[in-house]
Design an enzyme around this catalytic site. Structure first.
Site, PDB file in Angstrom:
ATOM      1  N   GLU A   1      36.126 -72.407 -72.327  1.00 22.75           N
ATOM      2  CA  GLU A   1      36.985 -72.904 -71.256  1.00 22.75           C
ATOM      3  C   GLU A   1      36.302 -72.741 -69.896  1.00 22.75           C
ATOM      4  O   GLU A   1      36.899 -73.017 -68.871  1.00 22.75           O
ATOM      5  CB  GLU A   1      38.322 -72.160 -71.265  1.00 22.75           C
ATOM      6  CG  GLU A   1      39.124 -72.357 -72.540  1.00 22.75           C
ATOM      7  CD  GLU A   1      40.453 -71.639 -72.516  1.00 22.75           C
ATOM      8  OE1 GLU A   1      41.413 -72.205 -71.977  1.00 22.75           O
ATOM      9  OE2 GLU A   1      40.512 -70.497 -73.015  1.00 22.75           O
TER      10      GLU A   1
ATOM     11  N   ALA B   1      38.058 -60.231 -66.343  1.00 26.86           N
ATOM     12  CA  ALA B   1      38.481 -61.422 -65.606  1.00 26.86           C
ATOM     13  C   ALA B   1      38.224 -61.248 -64.108  1.00 26.86           C
ATOM     14  O   ALA B   1      38.513 -60.202 -63.529  1.00 26.86           O
ATOM     15  CB  ALA B   1      39.963 -61.700 -65.845  1.00 26.86           C
TER      16      ALA B   1
ATOM     17  N   SER C   1      39.932 -50.727 -59.928  1.00 31.90           N
ATOM     18  CA  SER C   1      40.976 -51.295 -59.084  1.00 31.90           C
ATOM     19  C   SER C   1      41.307 -50.420 -57.878  1.00 31.90           C
ATOM     20  O   SER C   1      41.982 -50.869 -56.951  1.00 31.90           O
ATOM     21  CB  SER C   1      42.251 -51.516 -59.909  1.00 31.90           C
ATOM     22  OG  SER C   1      42.704 -50.297 -60.461  1.00 31.90           O
TER      23      SER C   1
END
Length: 343
Positions: A221, A280, A320
């Site tokens: 994709e 991601a 994060s």
């Protein structure tokens, strides 16, 4: 010559000056038998080197007879069909794997890739951009850009619509080759010269350049740039990308190993080994500073991503809290859904 790299009998398109724009080879031969090589080279009076020669009625007849005698019935049948062609015909004979020098030679090498006769980097494509010409790919075939305005006018005067799908050096693969066992949602996004292995699925936003592709099975994709080869069972998530040699990768050959995952919007500028995952949204280049963690999550050292090139079982993620790029052992290696890639 008994050792021949490749032979192709093709039908194509020339401009009004007789220059080749494109060539279709229905059944290219890769390293044909000595009998076939002898039949072709003797008929064409070729002793050495690479050649692309026009086929007239006399040569067609002689080649058809010689190929039948050499046991190449399938090729002989193609030539018999060529006898009824109203389009230019050509035979390309590559005695060795040298860089292509003509449009017919370049197209033969692109066909070898898409027919799965060679894999990316297994044939010499040096200088191919300079040999191919920009072409208007239309619903009436390939048209020389200088001749396009007149063709558009003629179409309008005849009450027709000339659709220009794109202007490019490379056509879409499926107008020349449709490999077995693949799914391609948007055919314009796969160029001739792509290699798609059995079980490959290219979704609508997936893209595969020439001299690039997949071992298969795999779910694509994202973007497979020129020169990049993706291993079996790997998944490129939506809008992910691989940095090819044409887009800043330099001389580093970027590849993706088996059973890897590039998350959505992720990207790589280094080759990955097997069973690697890139989180991601994370784009890794060769110079990216990476915090190398041990199995307990403790910092071992900071290194540049290029030092991890080609290594297996790695998980790349971004912390994060502090934004640091981290790498640790990938203990949950991706396993693609077998049913998804079975057709």
């Amino acid at each position: 010559m008994s050792d021949i790299y490749s032979i192709g009998f093709g039908v194509g398109t020339c401009n009004s000056k007789g220059d080749w724009l494109e060539v279709f080879y229905p059944k290219p031969l890769f390293k044909p038998s000595a009998e076939i090589a002898k039949a072709v080279t003797e008929t064409l009076h070729i002793e050495s080197g690479n050649h692309s020669l026009p086929l007239d009625a006399t040569l067609l007849h002689s080649l058809t007879e010689k190929l039948h005698s050499a046991g190449a019935g399938e090729q002989a049948e193609i030539l018999q069909q060529f006898a009824n062609s109203h389009r230019p015909l050509v035979v390309a004979v590559l005695s060795s794997d040298e860089a292509p020098q003509t449009v017919p030679e370049a197209y033969l090498k692109l066909h070898l890739l898409s027919h799965r006769l060679v894999k990316p980097h297994e044939t010499n494509l040096e200088g191919i951009f300079g040999k191919l010409v920009n072409v208007a790919w239309t619903n009436q075939g390939a048209i020389d850009l200088e001749e396009l305005p007149q063709r558009q006018l003629e179409a309008r005067l005849n009450g027709e619509h000339l659709e220009v799908a794109c202007v490019d050096k490379f056509p879409k693969m499926t107008n020349y080759v449709v490999p077995t066992g693949v799914r391609i949602a948007h055919t314009a996004r796969v160029r001739l010269g792509a290699y798609l292995g059995e079980g490959t699925t290219i979704m609508h936003e997936g893209f595969v350049n020439f001299n690039a592709g997949t071992e298969g099975p795999g779910m694509i994709e994202g973007r497979i740039s020129a020169g990049v080869f993706v291993g079996a069972g790997s998944d490129l998530g939506g809008s992910s990308s691989t940095m090819g040699t044409l887009s800043g990768g330099g001389n580093i050959v970027i590849s993706v190993g088996d059973n890897c995952l590039l998350g959505a919007n992720a990207g790589i500028g280094i080759p990955l080994g097997d069973r690697c995952t890139v989180e991601a949204g994370l784009y890794i280049t060769a110079g990216t500073k990476v915090a190398l963690l041990d199995d307990s999550g403790k910092l071992v050292e900071y290194i540049k991503a290029r030092e991890l090139a080609g290594k297996s079982d790695l998980l790349f993620r971004r912390n994060s809290t502090n934004g640091a790029v981290e790498c640790l052992t990938n203990k949950s290696a991706i396993e693609l859904n077998a049913a998804l890639h079975s057709n």
